[in-house]
Design an enzyme around this catalytic site. Structure first.
Site, PDB file in Angstrom:
ATOM      1  CG  ASP A 490      18.637  38.235 -12.210  1.00 38.82           C
ATOM      2  OD1 ASP A 490      17.931  37.190 -12.168  1.00 38.82           O
ATOM      3  OD2 ASP A 490      18.187  39.330 -12.562  1.00 38.82           O
ATOM      4  CD  GLU A 681      13.161  38.902 -16.229  1.00 33.77           C
ATOM      5  OE1 GLU A 681      14.331  39.058 -16.591  1.00 33.77           O
ATOM      6  OE2 GLU A 681      12.787  37.918 -15.554  1.00 33.77           O
TER       7      GLU A 681
HETATM    8  C1  BGC Z   1      14.960  38.253 -12.999  1.00 35.48           C
HETATM    9  C2  BGC Z   1      14.956  38.362 -11.504  1.00 35.48           C
HETATM   10  C3  BGC Z   1      14.304  37.152 -10.898  1.00 35.48           C
HETATM   11  C4  BGC Z   1      14.980  35.899 -11.398  1.00 35.48           C
HETATM   12  C5  BGC Z   1      14.408  34.624 -10.807  1.00 35.48           C
HETATM   13  C6  BGC Z   1      15.462  36.919 -13.475  1.00 35.48           C
HETATM   14  O1  BGC Z   1      15.258  36.754 -14.844  1.00 35.48           O
HETATM   15  O2  BGC Z   1      15.767  39.288 -13.533  1.00 35.48           O
HETATM   16  O3  BGC Z   1      14.301  39.542 -11.114  1.00 35.48           O
HETATM   17  O4  BGC Z   1      14.370  37.254  -9.495  1.00 35.48           O
HETATM   18  O5  BGC Z   1      14.843  35.850 -12.803  1.00 35.48           O
HETATM   19  O6  BGC Z   1      13.181  34.323 -11.325  1.00 35.48           O
END
Ligand code: BGC
Length: 817
Positions: A490, A681
């Site tokens: 991630d 998020e």
């Molecule tokens: C998220 C992921 C995402 C990644 C790429 C991260 O902040 O936790 O779910 O795939 O960003 O955008």
């Protein structure tokens, strides 16, 4: 002239004529030695048949349906080549425009150019006409139809579905005698061809002439994947090898630099990514293609994987079909539908030139505080298990090499939804037994479908951040479950206090997600490679995992650029219909008193609140931008708002206002639309879950808004648009009906068609709905997980009413074996 009628005259008869004679293509998938191949993915590879697919059975036999639960009328895909004539097939009828100034003629050919018929009509008055030239032709067959109106000539392949057309194909002997290269050239191969493939096999294409054929044995040779991996691996220099494990953002490197210097293995477009020169599907395709093309012009020539967060349909590109978020998909309790929606999404993603999505999120959210609850399907392992496999199969089928498949990324491994207090990126202190009972089973089912990639979570389990958790990442996921794709990190998840990228790779991470400085992680990985024999073995394993995935994806065997025909399908009606089906099947009716639902279409309906008429709000986070439309200033992408959905179906009136002062005195029903402001998020972490904590725009407080509407004394329906259950214990008392609509995406008309009673409610909760925030975490069968203050929830897991006021039957509407 006898055969020809104005379209209007035919209108009422069309339904009858359209009833297709359904027929199937049968065959058997066998390998090079003639042994049956189980689970071969059999599709039409043509534009007319995107959604018709099947798998071979244990004997290798398959029946590719002419129509069925996963198919949609292929004639919807027919695209006129000349807009003036605008020829289309509807059922057995050929419809076209005549300009009233020239003679009209229609010619019919077989696919190979055999001339079957010519019909000349002389000069027709200007207007749209229908003819029935297929009556003696084969049912469900594809023909090349040429319509000439004076100098204007339109030709295209068209599927004829004709009830009357069960007869023989006439003049078969004419085939091949007339050469029509203009018609049978480039496009003919991609229309009616059956493709049989399976991950790890070389696919076979079988041209078909009709949808009624037995095509016999179709041999697909098994690929020696390991040998191919070794061969590519050995052809690369050490730097080139290590570059395969490097990722950066598409905005951090220019394609011209790819050709000369930086040939890394994978790219991402992180939240909010857009092409530099526009946001349309074509801009996307051009942009991402420039990366594919540059890579193939470089010294390495190892094809690229490019991903973005397609977590609910084509949510990054203006004009894409945006499906409901996963919490809604879970509420359908219909994994087959989820599979179909994810397949549709895969096609749209491919149309932008990407070949990988950071999706599905199979989190099992156990605390509603978490800002990512809506990204998971529900709070129970049973939901995660069914939907995880369905989603991976939707993206990849059992054939990752299919041109419309994309690589899945199952995330966030593991227990991202189990952190204490529902803190984003926090620590899950649940005991080992709870981890295994709740958070891991979804991965076990997902791995059965051979996902290309898995993303470890930002969060920790019992103090060990998941990017550094060797027992789970390597010993459980890779060794015990046999996951043979690669683990993509991630967003800088390998940067954690004193822990380093080296520690993460040692624990089992294969490709750290770094968005800039593409050479940074290359240097680190090279350091690990040089440090010890174990380090070297780990790096080689990571490189080979990436190469193996690319080989299984078929990237070395085909052009990776977006097919313009597929790009043209982005946001098409057929895809929107699937997303709309998901919307209507995901709505959960929580309350319906005083027979307020269904609403008679003749009623004067008034909608209140910003959510009633705003695409961005109904889509939520991860839509066009990372956080979604937090400004709420207008349409972020193409779609149908809730109000527009009602307006399409009403036989009365539909009006709206942002607050209750706009409710007209003659309104029959008031529908108040409230919800959560878009978030993604950690920004969505919420420690109260009240409607007042989500006040949005113009200072309107939604609890107050509901009271204001109630004070008008009219029948009141409340539609809640949220990424999770909210605390609405008091608000619901004020409403005659209350519906959890989740975050439905672009197809808002899925709501009106249920509220008007065209369809009944079928959605059920996949989360226990608390009466107060203090009850959190409150989950079905707690399995050793932490619990909140307990007590009776407002609605139990699985709750959901139909229009007759009955609790819907428990369990799934379909299951994935
Ligand atoms: C998220 C992921 C995402 C990644 C790429 C991260 O902040 O936790 O779910 O795939 O960003 O955008």
């Amino acid at each position: 002239m006898k055969q020809i009628f104005k379209l209007a005259l035919f209108f009422s008869a069309v339904a009858g004529i359209c009833s297709p004679v359904l027929a199937d293509i049968t065959g058997k998938a066998v390998d090079g030695s003639g042994n049956p191949v189980v689970n071969a993915f059999v599709t039409y590879s043509g534009l007319g048949n995107r959604f018709v697919w099947t798998y071979s059975d244990s004997q290798g036999n398959f029946t590719l349906p002419g129509a069925g639960p996963t198919s949609v009328d292929p004639s919807l895909y027919a695209k006129p080549l000349l807009s003036g004539i605008n020829a289309q097939v509807r059922g057995g009828l050929l419809c076209f425009n005549a300009d009233g100034k020239n003679d009209v003629s229609v010619d019919i050919y077989t696919l190979r150019g055999g001339h079957l018929d010519k019909m000349s009509y002389g000069m027709l008055g200007a207007g749209r006409y229908s003819v029935h030239p297929f009556s003696k032709r084969l049912a469900r067959a594809v023909y090349v139809v040429k319509v000439r109106n004076g100098a204007e000539l339109g030709s295209q392949k068209m599927l004829c579905v004709s009830a009357a057309g069960a007869g023989r194909l006439e003049k078969q002997s004419d085939e091949n005698q007339v050469s029509l290269p203009a018609f049978v050239g480039k496009r003919s191969a991609d229309v009616e061809v059956v493709r049989v493939g399976k991950t790890g096999y070389f696919p076979k294409l079988v041209p078909v002439q009709s949808f009624t054929q037995a095509i016999g044995n179709v041999g697909i040779a098994k690929m020696d994947v390991a040998a191919r991996v070794d061969s590519v691996f050995n052809s690369l220099s050490l730097t080139q090898k290590i570059y395969q494990t490097v990722m950066c953002d598409v905005r951090s490197i220019h394609p011209k630099d790819i050709v000369t210097t930086t040939q890394i293995g994978t790219y991402l477009g992180a939240g909010g990514v857009q092409p530099p020169d526009g946001t349309s599907p074509a801009k996307w395709a051009n942009w991402l293609d420039s990366f594919h093309v540059a890579q193939m012009q470089s010294a390495t020539k190892v094809p690229l994987m490019i991903a973005y967060d397609a977590v609910h349909g084509l949510n990054v590109c203006v004009g894409g079909t945006v499906s409901p978020h996963n919490i809604a998909m879970g509420a359908t309790w219909d994994p087959e539908l989820v599979k179909k929606a994810y397949r549709m999404e895969a096609i749209e993603v491919r149309g932008t030139g990407a070949n990988w999505a950071f999706s599905p999120c199979i989190a099992v959210p156990r605390h509603l505080h978490w800002g990512r609850v809506y990204e998971g399907f529900g709070e129970s392992p049973e939901i995660a298990q069914q939907m995880a496999k369905a989603a991976v199969l939707g993206f990849q089928g059992f054939d990752l090499s299919h041109p419309f498949s994309i690589a899945a990324c199952v995330k966030h491994f593991a227990a991202d939804g189990g952190t204490d207090g529902g803190l984003n990126g926090g620590d899950c202190t649940a005991p080992d037994a709870a981890l295994r009972a709740i958070h891991l089973p979804g991965y076990a089912r997902a791995v059965e479908a051979d996902p290309a990639t898995v993303m470890p979570s930002f969060s920790s389990w019992r103090g060990t951040p998941m990017h550094f958790n060797k027992p789970l990442l390597t010993d459980y996921l890779k060794t015990q479950l046999g996951f043979d794709g690669f683990a993509v990190g991630d967003y800088y998840g390998d940067y954690w206090g004193t822990l380093t990228t080296v520690d993460a790779i040692t624990a089992g991470l294969d490709v750290p997600m770094h968005v800039d400085n593409p050479t940074g992680s290359e240097t680190t990985t090279l350091g690990l490679y040089n440090a010890s024999a174990n380090g070297q073995a780990r790096v080689i394993d990571a490189v080979k995992r990436v190469l193996r995935t690319k080989i299984k994806m078929g990237l070395f065997d085909r052009n990776n650029s977006a097919d313009p025909n597929v790009t043209a399908l982005i946001g098409c009606q057929m895809h929107r219909d699937i997303a709309r089906e998901c919307v209507r099947k995901s709505l959960v009716l929580l309350k319906n008193t005083n027979a307020v639902l269904p609403i008679a279409k003749t009623k004067k309906v008034h909608l209140v609140g910003d959510f009633a008429d705003n695409i961005g709000l109904q889509c939520g986070g991860w839509t066009i931008t990372w956080q979604g439309d937090t400004s709420g200033t207008g349409p972020t992408t193409t779609g149908t708002t809730i109000k527009q959905g009602f307006a399409k179906l009403t036989q009365g009136t539909v009006t709206s206002s942002v607050d209750a002062t706009g409710i007209p005195s003659n309104a029959d029903v008031v529908i108040v639309c409230v919800g959560e402001k878009p978030y993604a998020e950690g920004n969505g972490d919420n420690g109260s879950l009240t409607l007042t904590s989500n006040t949005i725009f113009k200072g309107i407080n939604y609890t107050q808004l509901i009271s204001d509407c109630k004070a008008k004394g009219k029948p009141l329906v409340c539609l809640l648009f949220s990424g999770r259950p909210m605390i609405v214990t008091n608000e619901i008392q004020q409403c005659d009906a209350f519906v959890a609509c989740w975050l439905p995406g672009t197809e808002g008309d899925g709501i009106a068609e249920v509220l008007y009673g065209d369809y009944d409610f079928r959605g059920k909760l996949t989360h226990t709905w608390p009466t107060s925030y203090g009850q959190e975490p409150i989950n079905t069968g707690n399995m050793g997980d932490p619990v909140g203050s307990g007590g009776t929830p407002l609605f139990a897991y699985g709750y959901g009413l139909n229009l007759a006021g009955q609790q819907l039957p428990a369990g799934f509407y379909s299951t994935i074996p």
